[in-house]
Design a protein around this motif. Structure first.
Motif, PDB file in Angstrom:
ATOM      1  N   VAL A 125       0.863  -1.179   0.000  1.00 35.35           N
ATOM      2  CA  VAL A 125       0.000   0.000   0.000  1.00 35.35           C
ATOM      3  C   VAL A 125       0.896   1.224   0.000  1.00 35.35           C
ATOM      4  N   PRO A 126       0.392   2.356  -0.468  1.00 36.35           N
ATOM      5  CA  PRO A 126       1.231   3.561  -0.542  1.00 36.35           C
ATOM      6  C   PRO A 126       1.848   3.919   0.806  1.00 36.35           C
ATOM      7  N   GLY A 127       3.146   4.216   0.784  1.00 44.66           N
ATOM      8  CA  GLY A 127       3.831   4.635   1.988  1.00 44.66           C
ATOM      9  C   GLY A 127       4.369   3.514   2.858  1.00 44.66           C
ATOM     10  N   LYS A 128       4.142   2.253   2.445  1.00 44.28           N
ATOM     11  CA  LYS A 128       4.616   1.114   3.230  1.00 44.28           C
ATOM     12  C   LYS A 128       5.426   0.175   2.356  1.00 44.28           C
ATOM     13  N   GLY A 129       6.209  -0.654   2.999  1.00 43.55           N
ATOM     14  CA  GLY A 129       6.977  -1.649   2.275  1.00 43.55           C
ATOM     15  C   GLY A 129       6.111  -2.819   1.850  1.00 43.55           C
ATOM     16  N   ARG A 130       6.689  -3.714   1.059  1.00 41.62           N
ATOM     17  CA  ARG A 130       5.942  -4.885   0.605  1.00 41.62           C
ATOM     18  C   ARG A 130       5.748  -5.870   1.744  1.00 41.62           C
ATOM     19  N   GLU A 131       4.527  -6.375   1.837  1.00 37.52           N
ATOM     20  CA  GLU A 131       4.154  -7.334   2.880  1.00 37.52           C
ATOM     21  C   GLU A 131       4.020  -8.720   2.258  1.00 37.52           C
ATOM     22  N   GLY A 132       4.672  -9.702   2.845  1.00 37.38           N
ATOM     23  CA  GLY A 132       4.529 -11.071   2.369  1.00 37.38           C
ATOM     24  C   GLY A 132       3.145 -11.613   2.643  1.00 37.38           C
ATOM     25  N   VAL A 133       2.515 -12.210   1.633  1.00 38.56           N
ATOM     26  CA  VAL A 133       1.162 -12.729   1.766  1.00 38.56           C
ATOM     27  C   VAL A 133       1.155 -14.256   1.808  1.00 38.56           C
ATOM     28  N   ALA A 134       1.837 -14.880   0.854  1.00 39.13           N
ATOM     29  CA  ALA A 134       1.840 -16.335   0.768  1.00 39.13           C
ATOM     30  C   ALA A 134       3.018 -16.777  -0.077  1.00 39.13           C
ATOM     31  N   ALA A 135       3.413 -18.038   0.105  1.00 34.53           N
ATOM     32  CA  ALA A 135       4.485 -18.612  -0.705  1.00 34.53           C
ATOM     33  C   ALA A 135       4.239 -20.099  -0.887  1.00 34.53           C
ATOM     34  N   ILE A 136       4.832 -20.645  -1.951  1.00 35.63           N
ATOM     35  CA  ILE A 136       4.720 -22.074  -2.237  1.00 35.63           C
ATOM     36  C   ILE A 136       6.060 -22.544  -2.776  1.00 35.63           C
ATOM     37  N   ASP A 137       6.482 -23.744  -2.363  1.00 40.45           N
ATOM     38  CA  ASP A 137       7.775 -24.228  -2.834  1.00 40.45           C
ATOM     39  C   ASP A 137       7.599 -25.323  -3.873  1.00 40.45           C
ATOM     40  N   ARG A 138       8.707 -25.918  -4.293  1.00 39.51           N
ATOM     41  CA  ARG A 138       8.692 -26.831  -5.431  1.00 39.51           C
ATOM     42  C   ARG A 138       8.017 -28.161  -5.129  1.00 39.51           C
ATOM     43  N   ILE A 139       7.799 -28.453  -3.844  1.00 41.62           N
ATOM     44  CA  ILE A 139       7.085 -29.697  -3.518  1.00 41.62           C
ATOM     45  C   ILE A 139       5.669 -29.402  -3.039  1.00 41.62           C
ATOM     46  N   GLY A 140       5.235 -28.143  -3.151  1.00 38.29           N
ATOM     47  CA  GLY A 140       3.868 -27.796  -2.843  1.00 38.29           C
ATOM     48  C   GLY A 140       3.584 -27.342  -1.430  1.00 38.29           C
ATOM     49  N   PRO A 176     -11.696  -4.640   3.198  1.00 36.35           N
ATOM     50  CA  PRO A 176     -11.099  -3.374   2.719  1.00 36.35           C
ATOM     51  C   PRO A 176      -9.601  -3.289   2.999  1.00 36.35           C
ATOM     52  N   GLU A 177      -9.147  -3.888   4.093  1.00 36.76           N
ATOM     53  CA  GLU A 177      -7.719  -3.834   4.419  1.00 36.76           C
ATOM     54  C   GLU A 177      -6.871  -4.707   3.504  1.00 36.76           C
ATOM     55  N   ASP A 178      -7.488  -5.484   2.615  1.00 39.53           N
ATOM     56  CA  ASP A 178      -6.743  -6.246   1.613  1.00 39.53           C
ATOM     57  C   ASP A 178      -6.417  -5.392   0.394  1.00 39.53           C
ATOM     58  N   THR A 179      -6.944  -4.168   0.350  1.00 44.05           N
ATOM     59  CA  THR A 179      -6.667  -3.272  -0.765  1.00 44.05           C
ATOM     60  C   THR A 179      -5.179  -2.975  -0.858  1.00 44.05           C
ATOM     61  N   ALA A 180      -4.586  -3.227  -2.028  1.00 45.33           N
ATOM     62  CA  ALA A 180      -3.147  -3.050  -2.224  1.00 45.33           C
ATOM     63  C   ALA A 180      -2.807  -3.388  -3.672  1.00 45.33           C
ATOM     64  N   VAL A 181      -1.562  -3.110  -4.035  1.00 48.32           N
ATOM     65  CA  VAL A 181      -1.004  -3.646  -5.274  1.00 48.32           C
ATOM     66  C   VAL A 181      -0.366  -4.985  -4.926  1.00 48.32           C
ATOM     67  N   TYR A 182      -0.734  -6.022  -5.657  1.00 50.50           N
ATOM     68  CA  TYR A 182      -0.241  -7.373  -5.401  1.00 50.50           C
ATOM     69  C   TYR A 182       0.832  -7.736  -6.424  1.00 50.50           C
ATOM     70  N   TYR A 183       1.931  -8.296  -5.912  1.00 48.48           N
ATOM     71  CA  TYR A 183       3.063  -8.685  -6.750  1.00 48.48           C
ATOM     72  C   TYR A 183       3.350 -10.177  -6.573  1.00 48.48           C
ATOM     73  N   CYS A 184       3.736 -10.832  -7.661  1.00 50.31           N
ATOM     74  CA  CYS A 184       4.300 -12.168  -7.514  1.00 50.31           C
ATOM     75  C   CYS A 184       5.814 -12.046  -7.634  1.00 50.31           C
ATOM     76  N   ALA A 185       6.505 -13.015  -7.065  1.00 48.88           N
ATOM     77  CA  ALA A 185       7.956 -12.967  -7.047  1.00 48.88           C
ATOM     78  C   ALA A 185       8.529 -14.371  -6.985  1.00 48.88           C
TER      79      ALA A 185
END
Length: 129
Positions: free
Chosen positions: A40-55, A87-96
């Motif tokens: 969100v504007p003015g804050k750093g990126r927040e980790g939401v979820a991750a998945i690895d190569r074995i699921g 409403p607090e889920d409002t943000a720009v979402y990035y994959c990485a």
């Protein structure tokens, strides 16, 4: 050259659902640990979820039980199913992609921006009350 392209963002009302997609190219996708972040504007990126190569999957406490990360190796695509949006889920979402794609996630891990190096351009999610 690694490329990540997100899609699926939009505007929904509180309680609604969206599914984000991230199309990956330029490397062997099936061997990669991947994650979703949001900002969100003015804050750093927040980790939401991750998945690895074995699921194995991990989630931030704020989205547990509402969001689901998954991947389709045949389509080189990462997904984030988002239900019961607030409403607090409002943000720009990035994959990485993780710096160490072969990395196996450990229980309790919350995705950290420093652990990921390749990023998509982001997709806006707006949740209205």
């Amino acid at each position: 050259q690694v490329q990540l392209v997100e899609s699926g963002g939009g505007s929904v009302q509180s309680g609604g659902s969206l599914r984000l997609s991230c199309a990956a190219s330029g490397y062997t996708y099936s061997s990669g640990c991947m994650g979703w972040f949001r900002q969100v504007p003015g804050k750093g990126r927040e980790g939401v979820a991750a998945i690895d190569r074995i699921g194995t999957t991990v989630y931030a406490d704020s989205v547990k039980g509402r969001f689901t990360i998954s991947q389709d190796n045949a389509r080189n695509t990462l997904y984030l199913q988002m239900n019961s949006l607030k409403p607090e889920d409002t943000a720009v979402y990035y994959c990485a992609r993780a710096r160490a794609p072969w990395w196996l996630l450990r229980p309790g891990y919350t995705p950290r921006e420093a652990d990921f190096d390749y990023w998509g351009q982001g997709t806006q999610v707006t949740v209205s009350s």
